[in-house]
Design a protein around this motif. Structure first.
Motif, PDB file in Angstrom:
ATOM      1  N   LEU A 258       0.725  -1.246  -0.190  1.00 25.84           N
ATOM      2  CA  LEU A 258       0.100   0.006   0.015  1.00 25.84           C
ATOM      3  C   LEU A 258       0.845   1.308  -0.100  1.00 25.84           C
ATOM      4  N   THR A 259       1.820   1.095   0.734  1.00 27.09           N
ATOM      5  CA  THR A 259       2.958   2.423   0.597  1.00 27.09           C
ATOM      6  C   THR A 259       3.314   2.512  -0.960  1.00 27.09           C
ATOM      7  N   GLU A 261       1.852   1.477  -3.591  1.00 23.47           N
ATOM      8  CA  GLU A 261       0.517   1.664  -4.450  1.00 23.47           C
ATOM      9  C   GLU A 261      -0.080   3.322  -4.080  1.00 23.47           C
ATOM     10  N   GLN A 262       0.022   3.697  -5.566  1.00 26.40           N
ATOM     11  CA  GLN A 262      -0.298   5.389  -5.404  1.00 26.40           C
ATOM     12  C   GLN A 262      -1.538   5.477  -6.195  1.00 26.40           C
TER      13      GLN A 262
ATOM     14  N   SER B  64      -2.717   7.046 -11.077  1.00 30.68           N
ATOM     15  CA  SER B  64      -2.067   7.113  -9.819  1.00 30.68           C
ATOM     16  C   SER B  64      -1.146   8.533 -10.153  1.00 30.68           C
ATOM     17  N   ARG B  65      -0.612   8.805  -8.836  1.00 27.51           N
ATOM     18  CA  ARG B  65       0.303   9.936  -8.722  1.00 27.51           C
ATOM     19  C   ARG B  65       1.405   9.889  -7.716  1.00 27.51           C
ATOM     20  N   PRO B  68       0.806  10.774  -3.668  1.00 29.69           N
ATOM     21  CA  PRO B  68      -0.688  10.516  -3.098  1.00 29.69           C
ATOM     22  C   PRO B  68      -1.031  11.339  -1.966  1.00 29.69           C
ATOM     23  N   LEU B  72      -1.180   6.434   5.039  1.00 29.89           N
ATOM     24  CA  LEU B  72      -1.166   4.966   5.108  1.00 29.89           C
ATOM     25  C   LEU B  72      -2.387   4.276   5.759  1.00 29.89           C
ATOM     26  N   LYS B  75      -5.320   4.313   3.513  1.00 26.32           N
ATOM     27  CA  LYS B  75      -5.242   3.261   2.518  1.00 26.32           C
ATOM     28  C   LYS B  75      -5.373   1.960   3.048  1.00 26.32           C
TER      29      LYS B  75
END
Lengths: 395, 189
Positions: A258-259, A261-262, B64-65, B68, B72, B75
């Motif tokens: 997840l870190t 994954e942007q 995506s960027r 972001p 965390l 997410k």
């Protein structure tokens, strides 16, 4: 078992019950064709005859088409979905025998008889092979799309794959037979029709071979897809288990993933607000936009209501007050019992509270209007101060 | 080279954090999908200048960027919601995935017969803002999945929904999770 005497008899028997047979053939997979339902389509005597001749078989309250007739119809209509490689195998055995007899036979007409058999069977083999190949492909697709149980689905596809191998073997054997093994027979039997049939059969075998390659690819593909699905389901279960145990973050690499994954998806819905361009606001086009924004603002203001003040404590205190009501019914009852004159009775009546003269007059009037029927109202009048009243007694 | 006409629409749609799926029932979205497919390089290059990366998945596209805005924790919470959802729908039907069609009524019927499914549906209460009845919980989940562009209402009359190819994103996310070996053994036991 009933034995028919002639083709004529068979054809006639079927013709007599064609409606029923057609209906039963259509519903052959339902397995519940009731006796009464058949009687709607055909009369009882004919049905009895069909049962005697074993075209139809009775099973309790249900009827079914006899296996021999069913096979016959399915064969002709090419409606059978079963893949059977046994018949081709038998046919190959039979054809080799016939070829052998042909070579050993000296009598020309008998020789031709064997040749005719060989031709018929070669034709048959071609047809059966093609039908098997088509059924195989259909079965593969159906199994993959419609079988809900994964374990059965995998087993079915694996079985279909072994069927595919059987068909492939038979194609190879047949091909070998007509090209190499029985070369002597084909050299000797110089028949134009035979060479045409062999040519046609080769083409059919070639097409079937190609179709089988596609079936094989499909099976591999489907099995892989299922395997992936099963693995995925397994994975989801494990991940969910760890999530329920609150151990997912410590026992997996989810945090790292997840870190890294942007995607914007992970941010949820974000709305960007921009300032309007000053040049645009100075132009005429901006008027509608400004009016719209303004009306929105006004709406907001309207919706705002002033806050109500605090309710004083004294309003929240409980307070009691007693009030004494005059019970006209009770007065009437005592009056009826007294035998007095009503006006005097009311004037001297002991109310539970202080009642003024005017109120007593009101009570008098109320009594007269309410209980008129129970009183004896006379045409005589009395006088009290400045009031003239009718004399009223109980009946 | 000139940018395609619906570039602005594509940007508007993707920057909301939505997916463009190839099997969408909405023609506009399908059109966007095919435009991106044809002009992928050009569009990706264009969006890179404004810090968005046009990501390509199995039959879907998304943004995506590099920096972001989500923390965390946010997410992780979102990933948890997806894990619960995937687990629930795979319990309903193992072949649930891109292209699958379903009706909430059928899921409810199944949940009455299948205890496991029922428990999992009840467990989703935490994602449905205080809804109590099973139908309401399911409806709110479906609503959210529509808003996140994972499913679409295909037929309003029979109330059937179609799973978008964007569902592959979720499956891929789960597949990429590695569980330590000892834990694997522990779970299988």
């Amino acid at each position: 078992m009933y034995i028919f005497n002639s083709i004529h008899e068979i054809v006639n028997t079927i013709a007599l019950a064609k409606g029923l047979i057609e209906e039963m053939f259509e519903k052959r997979k339902l397995l519940s064709f009731r006796y009464e339902y058949a009687l709607d389509l055909i009369d009882g005597n004919r049905l009895q005859m069909l049962l005697e001749r074993e075209v139809i078989i009775q099973n309790g309250a249900y009827l079914e088409l006899d296996e021999r007739f069913m096979d016959f119809f399915e064969l002709l209509l090419e409606a059978n979905e079963e893949i059977s490689t046994a018949s081709i195998d038998e046919n190959i055995q039979f054809i080799r025998q016939q070829m052998d007899y042909y070579l050993k036979e000296d009598n020309l007409s008998r020789k031709n008889g064997y040749l005719r058999n060989v031709k018929a069977i070669l034709k048959k083999i071609g047809k059966i092979t093609i039908r098997n190949v088509i059924n195989l492909q259909r079965n593969i697709d159906n199994t993959f799309k419609n079988e809900p149980n994964y374990k059965i689905k995998i087993a079915k596809l694996e079985n279909l794959d072994s069927k595919r191998i059987d068909i492939k073997k038979l194609i190879d054997t047949t091909d070998e037979l007509i090209t190499n093994k029985e070369r002597i027979f084909f050299q000797q039997a110089t028949d134009e029709e035979l060479s045409y049939i062999v040519l046609e059969l080769r083409k059919e075998l070639l097409d079937s071979g190609h179709s089988l390659i596609r079936s094989q690819q499909d099976i591999i593909n489907y099995l892989n897809q299922i395997k992936n699905q099963v693995q995925l389901v397994e994975k989801i279960r494990k991940v969910k288990y760890l999530r329920n145990q609150f151990e997912l973050l410590s026992k997996s690499n989810l945090k790292d993933i997840l870190t890294k994954e942007q995607s914007v998806i992970l941010e949820g819905r974000t709305t960007a607000t921009f300032k309007l361009s000053l040049n645009f606001l100075a132009s005429d086009d901006a008027r509608t936009a400004i009016l719209k924004a303004n009306s929105n603002n006004r709406d907001l203001k309207k919706r705002k209501r002033p806050e109500a003040g605090v309710i004083k404590d004294e309003y929240l205190q409980e307070a009691f007050s007693d009030e004494v009501f005059i019970n006209l019914e009770e007065i009437k009852n005592s009056f009826l019992a007294s035998g007095n004159q009503l006006f005097n009775f009311i004037m001297s009546y002991q109310f539970q509270r202080e009642v003024s003269f005017e109120e007593r007059i009101t009570v008098f009037c109320q009594m007269v209007s309410l209980y008129e029927n129970e009183f004896d109202i006379r045409q005589e009048f009395g006088q009290y101060q400045q009031i003239e009243y009718a004399l009223i007694y109980s009946k | 080279m000139e940018l395609p006409k619906n570039t602005a629409d594509i940007f508007e749609y993707l920057q909301k954090g939505l997916f463009i799926s190839s099997n969408s029932t909405n023609e506009e979205i399908r059109k966007m999908y095919y435009t991106i497919e044809e002009y992928y390089e050009l569009l990706n290059d264009y969006f890179t200048h404004i810090n968005f990366c046009l990501e390509q998945g199995n039959e879907y596209y998304y943004f995506s960027r590099k920096e972001p805005k989500a923390t965390l924790e946010q997410k992780i919470n979102r990933a948890y919601w997806w894990i619960d959802i995937l687990d629930f729908f795979k319990t309903y039907n193992e072949s649930f995935g891109a292209g699958y069609r379903f009706s909430p009524a059928d899921i409810l019927v199944q949940s009455n017969m299948n205890m496991e499914l029922q428990i999992k549906l009840d467990g989703l209460k935490k994602h449905s803002a205080g809804k109590e009845k099973r139908k309401e919980i399911l409806d709110s989940i479906i609503d959210r999945l529509i808003k996140e562009s994972f499913i679409e209402n295909e037929n309003e009359i029979n109330n059937t929904y179609k799973v978008m190819t964007a569902w592959n994103y979720l499956e891929q996310l789960i597949e990429s999770i590695n569980i330590t070996d000892e834990t694997e053994n522990e779970i299988s036991q």
